[in-house]
Structure formats: structure tokens, C-alpha cells
Write an enzyme that holds these catalytic residues in place. Structure first.
Site, PDB file in Angstrom:
ATOM      1  N   ASP A   8      -9.488  -3.641  -5.597  1.00  0.00           N
ATOM      2  CA  ASP A   8      -9.277  -2.863  -4.808  1.00  0.00           C
ATOM      3  C   ASP A   8     -10.465  -2.178  -4.309  1.00  0.00           C
ATOM      4  O   ASP A   8     -10.865  -1.630  -4.867  1.00  0.00           O
ATOM      5  CB  ASP A   8      -7.975  -2.041  -4.638  1.00  0.00           C
ATOM      6  CG  ASP A   8      -7.293  -1.950  -3.126  1.00  0.00           C
ATOM      7  OD1 ASP A   8      -7.772  -0.910  -2.898  1.00  0.00           O
ATOM      8  OD2 ASP A   8      -6.583  -2.301  -3.245  1.00  0.00           O
ATOM      9  N   HIS A  27      -7.534  -5.380  -0.649  1.00  0.00           N
ATOM     10  CA  HIS A  27      -6.011  -4.278  -0.232  1.00  0.00           C
ATOM     11  C   HIS A  27      -5.818  -5.196   0.057  1.00  0.00           C
ATOM     12  O   HIS A  27      -5.976  -5.459   0.977  1.00  0.00           O
ATOM     13  CB  HIS A  27      -7.090  -2.881  -0.314  1.00  0.00           C
ATOM     14  CG  HIS A  27      -5.644  -2.132   0.220  1.00  0.00           C
ATOM     15  ND1 HIS A  27      -5.177  -1.598  -0.808  1.00  0.00           N
ATOM     16  CD2 HIS A  27      -5.767  -2.329   1.175  1.00  0.00           C
ATOM     17  CE1 HIS A  27      -3.877  -0.624  -0.279  1.00  0.00           C
ATOM     18  NE2 HIS A  27      -4.140  -1.207   1.086  1.00  0.00           N
ATOM     19  N   SER A  61       1.054  -1.564  -0.085  1.00  0.00           N
ATOM     20  CA  SER A  61       0.154  -0.120   0.013  1.00  0.00           C
ATOM     21  C   SER A  61       0.900   0.976   0.118  1.00  0.00           C
ATOM     22  O   SER A  61       1.906   1.316  -1.175  1.00  0.00           O
ATOM     23  CB  SER A  61      -1.308  -0.172   1.404  1.00  0.00           C
ATOM     24  OG  SER A  61      -2.189   0.907   1.188  1.00  0.00           O
TER      25      SER A  61
END
Length: 363
Positions: A303, A332, A176
Site C-alpha cells: 500500500d 490501496h 481506508s
């Protein structure tokens, strides 16, 4: 489309057959140097949709198979240090060292950092789980905040491992926000990356920060945004208590979104004009074309809040050093597959396989 995979690229250092994979976001004819080498992703039933994958994949308990860590502080700028949890093989200088960088409001204790680290350790690698500034309970280690543009901090850790520890082989893996940091660092290095840095992986990387921050504010994603904001507010309150006069908590009033927070806090205290200026300058998307280190990027098309803009996707597909894999499902930082012979953490498994593959093919 092949077994749930939406977008497959070939590994730049190996060329197996594409098995009929298609590229819906790219030209129909694929450069044979870029088809993905790994196994297709199939989501674990019944956790197929984006939210089920994200929530279950990130919060399902897992075993920590790492040995006890060595705690180590790295100075990333004068009077600012970050804490890393290090796990060393016996012949540490000869082993591959994997540096793992967490996401927004995560830490070296995040489940994906533990899981990826365990897989790397079993593969014979050293593991360095890095905390970004203030994360993992380290607010006292420096007066500054952290943000998505601090790629130099990752570079400082990598360079110290190379220059002071004599590590000969490094790989970087980011999740991320950490994925954005790793990719941004590689793009900034370009062809001048240390030769000891052999490979990199970005999992669900937040490369397009503005689009992703705005997607986070969608009604369907408010549970994620509120979790991030709760942690960020508490962090500013702790910093204000530790460093009186430096941070003013009054700017937290009225914050209802991540963009609000970045306008009022990140931009104000980190040297940006506003949130948009921050998102533009801190995004890895600006420098993807300059990446010269073999890099795997994994992104799920479902996502909930990370967005990959068309121009960014084109850069990923055009760079011969990047293997870009976009799956139909995965959520995610989740990619939870059936536990067939392993724990089902597909992205972690692919990350380690990619690093091993590059290590075998490059001096």
C-alpha cells in the site's frame, strides 16, 4: 509465502488447512483458529506494482449492477444528518444488511462502494451506502466537518436500522478512512456491540493515522496527497460559503500536506489540540484488542501510504475475533486480480464471502 500472500490468518469460525502459508510478521506457529479461508490474491498483469494497482484498481470503469436506490437521511447528532443510498431486498428484515463506509474524500458513489454493493446485492443482502458528513454533495445537511474519528456516525446509522427498521442482521464494511471508522466503532463497542451486528470488514483501513499521513507526504505519494488536499480545500471553501463566520479560509494558506491540513483545519474545528492529538485519539489502533465481532481486515504490504505499525499488527494477530490478511501486492483499496469468472475485484469478493461465512455459522 503462498501465491503472493504475505500473511494469512485462519477464519475464527472455520478451520481449513493452512496450505503451507507463513507468517513473516508473527510467530512461526500459528493458532489453527486463524488461517485465512479465502483464495490467494494474484495481481492482474501488468498492474503489479503499488501505484499501478492503486491507480488502475480505483479508476478502471466498472458496471453498476445495483437497482435504483432509496435516498434516506439519518440524524447522527442534533441538526446533523448524513445521506445514505439504500437498496432493499423484498424481505428486507430477514436479509443481511451491509453498511458500506467510504474513504477520505470519497462518497457513496465511490467505485469500491458500488462494486461491493453490487456483489452484496447479488448475494441477497440489503445494501446501505453511507456518506460521511459533507460527502457526496451533502455540505448543507449540517454545519460540522467530518474526520477519521467519527465512528459514532456509523454507529448511529447501524442503531437506527436495528431499532427503527427492525433489521435482524447487519454487517459493516469500511474502506481506508471508512475502515478505520468501522474498526474504531467495534473496538469502542467491545462486548457491548448490538447482537444484530454479525460481522465487519476493513479494507486498507487507516488504523495508524499519524504514520499513514506522514507516508502520504513522501515524494512518491504526492499525487495522492495533492488529490486529497484539492478536495479538502474545496470542501472548506464550500462550508465557509454555506456557514458564514464559522469557517475561515485564511487557515488554508500555506497548507502543503495532509498533516498541515489536520493541524490548521481538522484540529481547529473538530476539537483536537493539533494534528498529532487528532491522529492519536481517532485511530482504531487504540481499541483493536476490544473488538468482539467477527472481523476481516485486508491490507496490502505495498500500500503506497497506509502503514500498519508493529504494535497494531500484534493486536490484529492476537485478537481471536479478527482475521487479518496481509498480501504482498494490492496497492490501496485496489486488489485488482485477473477477471477469472468475476470482475477481478478480489477484496470486494473476499468481503462478501466472509460475511456469508459468518452468517452461515452464527444465529
Amino acid at each position: 509465502m503462498q501465491d503472493g500472500n504475505a500473511n494469512l490468518r485462519r477464519d475464527a469460525y472455520d478451520s481449513p488447512e493452512a496450505n503451507g502459508a507463513t507468517l513473516p510478521h508473527a510467530p512461526s506457529v500459528t493458532d489453527a483458529a486463524h488461517d485465512f479461508f479465502g483464495e490467494p490474491f494474484q495481481p492482474r498483469r501488468p498492474f503489479i506494482n503499488r501505484h499501478a494497482q492503486t491507480l488502475v484498481g480505483n479508476f478502471l470503469p466498472r458496471r453498476n449492477e445495483l437497482p435504483p436506490p432509496e435516498e434516506r437521511l439519518f440524524e447522527v447528532e442534533p441538526d446533523v444528518r448524513v445521506l445514505c443510498h439504500c437498496h432493499w431486498q423484498n424481505a428486507r428484515q430477514q436479509a443481511m444488511t451491509l453498511v458500506i463506509v467510504h474513504g477520505l474524500e470519497g462518497s457513496s458513489e465511490s467505485g469500491y462502494a458500488i462494486g461491493t454493493g453490487g456483489k452484496a446485492w447479488r448475494a441477497g443482502m440489503n445494501v446501505v451506502r453511507m456518506n460521511m458528513r459533507n460527502c457526496g454533495g451533502t455540505e448543507r445537511l449540517g454545519p460540522t466537518l467530518y474526520n477519521s474519528g467519527m465512528s459514532a456516525d456509523v454507529g448511529a446509522v447501524a442503531r437506527e436500522l436495528i431499532e427503527q427498521d427492525g433489521m435482524q442482521k447487519l454487517a459493516l464494511a469500511g474502506f481506508s478512512m471508512g475502515g478505520n471508522l468501522v474498526l474504531k466503532l467495534l473496538g469502542e463497542w467491545g462486548a457491548q456491540a448490538p447482537p444484530q451486528v454479525k460481522a465487519a470488514v476493513g479494507i486498507s483501513p487507516a488504523m495508524d493515522l499519524a504514520a499513514s499521513a506522514d507516508a502520504l507526504h513522501d515524494r512518491a505519494n504526492r499525487i495522492y496527497e495533492m488529490k486529497f488536499l484539492w478536495g479538502l480545500r474545496r470542501r472548506i471553501q464550500r462550508k465557509a460559503a454555506l456557514y458564514p463566520g464559522r469557517y475561515e479560509t485564511r487557515y488554508l494558506r500555506g497548507i502543503r500536506s495532509l498533516r498541515d491540513f489536520d493541524d490548521q483545519i481538522t484540529a481547529r474545528y473538530c476539537g483536537f489540540a493539533d494534528a498529532q492529538d487528532y491522529y492519536t485519539r481517532a485511530a482504531a489502533a487504540r481499541v483493536l484488542e476490544h473488538i468482539a465481532v467477527p472481523t476481516l481486515v485486508l491490507h496490502a504490504d505495498d500500500d503506497p501510504f497506509i502503514r500498519v505499525l508493529p504494535a497494531t499488527r500484534e493486536k490484529l494477530l492476537a485478537n481471536p475475533n479478527i482475521t487479518y490478511v496481509e498480501t504482498e501486492h494490492g496497492g490501496h483499496c485496489a486488489f485488482l486480480a485477473e477477471a477469472n469468472g468475476y470482475d477481478g475485484r478480489w477484496a470486494e469478493r473476499q468481503a462478501i464471502a466472509f460475511v456469508q461465512r459468518i452468517e452461515r455459522r452464527r444465529p
